[in-house]
Design an enzyme around this catalytic site. Sequence first.
Site, PDB file in Angstrom:
ATOM      1  N   TYR A 101      72.308  52.946  55.638  1.00 15.46           N
ATOM      2  CA  TYR A 101      71.952  51.369  56.128  1.00 15.46           C
ATOM      3  C   TYR A 101      70.590  51.621  56.889  1.00 15.46           C
ATOM      4  O   TYR A 101      70.477  52.551  57.435  1.00 15.46           O
ATOM      5  CB  TYR A 101      72.689  50.671  56.931  1.00 15.46           C
ATOM      6  CG  TYR A 101      72.145  49.290  57.487  1.00 15.46           C
ATOM      7  CD1 TYR A 101      72.407  48.147  56.787  1.00 15.46           C
ATOM      8  CD2 TYR A 101      71.211  49.343  58.681  1.00 15.46           C
ATOM      9  CE1 TYR A 101      71.561  47.004  57.109  1.00 15.46           C
ATOM     10  CE2 TYR A 101      70.642  48.183  58.949  1.00 15.46           C
ATOM     11  CZ  TYR A 101      70.893  46.983  58.357  1.00 15.46           C
ATOM     12  OH  TYR A 101      70.200  45.992  58.620  1.00 15.46           O
ATOM     13  N   GLU A 189      65.196  44.978  55.143  1.00 11.30           N
ATOM     14  CA  GLU A 189      66.668  45.591  55.077  1.00 11.30           C
ATOM     15  C   GLU A 189      66.744  46.366  53.620  1.00 11.30           C
ATOM     16  O   GLU A 189      66.723  45.663  52.771  1.00 11.30           O
ATOM     17  CB  GLU A 189      67.587  44.790  55.566  1.00 11.30           C
ATOM     18  CG  GLU A 189      69.013  45.447  55.617  1.00 11.30           C
ATOM     19  CD  GLU A 189      70.084  44.267  55.723  1.00 11.30           C
ATOM     20  OE1 GLU A 189      70.376  43.786  56.813  1.00 11.30           O
ATOM     21  OE2 GLU A 189      70.664  43.676  54.696  1.00 11.30           O
TER      22      GLU A 189
END
Length: 380
Positions: A101, A189
């Site tokens: 992530y 993101e």
Amino acid sequence: MKIHEYQSKIIFAEHGIPIPAGRVAASAKEVKSIAAELGGRVVVKSQVLVGGRGKAGGIRVAETPEEAEGIATKILGMTIKGLPVRKVLVDEAASIKSEIYLGITNDRTNRCPVMIASAEGGVEIEEVARKDPGKIIRVRIDPLLGLRDYQSRYLAQMIELPRSFWREFLKITRGLYASYVDTDASLAEINPLVITDDKRLLALDGKMVVDDNGLFIHPELEEMRDDDEIKKEERQARMYGLSYVKLEGNIGCMVNGAGLAMATMDVIKLFGGEPANFLDIGGGASAEKVASAIRIILSDSNVKAILFNVFGGITRCDEVARGILSAMETIDTSVPMVVRLIGTNEAEGRRLLQGQSMTVATSLVDAAQKAVSLAKEGVQ
Ligand code: GDP
Ligand code: MN
């Protein structure tokens, strides 16, 4: 404003972040020809502005162009969390070794951007954050200095990224930071950023939220607006210059001023009610504006009572009362209404509403209690 995965990925690629080869399509036929162009396995991905598409069945791998076409037919007919799938992204499928992530967002408490990384990226990231917060690594970025390489190295080290990927990882973090700054984003993101079997780093997903207040200097982003993101009523409200956000409760609120609207919702909750919406009618209170606000509130069938809370400043209470009166001439409803008027010309305002089929209150406490009890009766 959220933008789609395929749009985010284009911005990422412009900033040097590696993304899979692929293109967006609106029909199954196009999907087939893109899949044939790409050759080999592809992944067909629904483009809707919500998270968790994978879990909802909106992301599937196809071995052949024919299979891709079949999958696209299904996905293009889906509705995910209330949003219709109108486009799919067709990407070369990656063979994944591990999922990282990597994201950047505004840290409001510390008033600076924060870059976040985790070795355990992928669809369970929220679960990781909840159960194992130590696995989420953060660095605060000084907005004047920007992201420094030592900070990216710290992230790489903390997520135990093998050294051979560090150079590329640094390039990706720089690209992500630049994507975020250049677009006035509040979120950028990559989840997952994958290590592939053939030892490359690749951004498989992309998500960006850009600041609405920055859009006027980014016409290219404004063009990316997807009207499905906001509800029909919210779009209508915007047209009349009202700020409206639909909520889950049953007490409709019409308030002048955003802060007062928030306070009104708090007081409703304090007395055991649930607001059906946030609505700021802003300055002025023409009959037309009030009427459109009431119509938008009533378009929600959950609404069992409406509370008007008006503070008369420059907008005078009698003007608002006249707005309500003439709006009521055009609206036919049995939903009970409570009006609280205070401030400039309040006595005149209240006098105008006397004898109307609505409850007039002076204090917000009194008004909120009445609205809460009327809504309760309405439910029975
Ligand atoms: P999200 O569910 O909306 O976050 O969509 P993502 O794009 O992140 O996809 C969800 C998951 O699908 C990823 O975490 C991957 O595990 C998987 N996935 C996405 N693209 C590929 C791909 O090209 N190959 C493989 N094998 N899996 C993929
Ligand atoms: Mn994802």
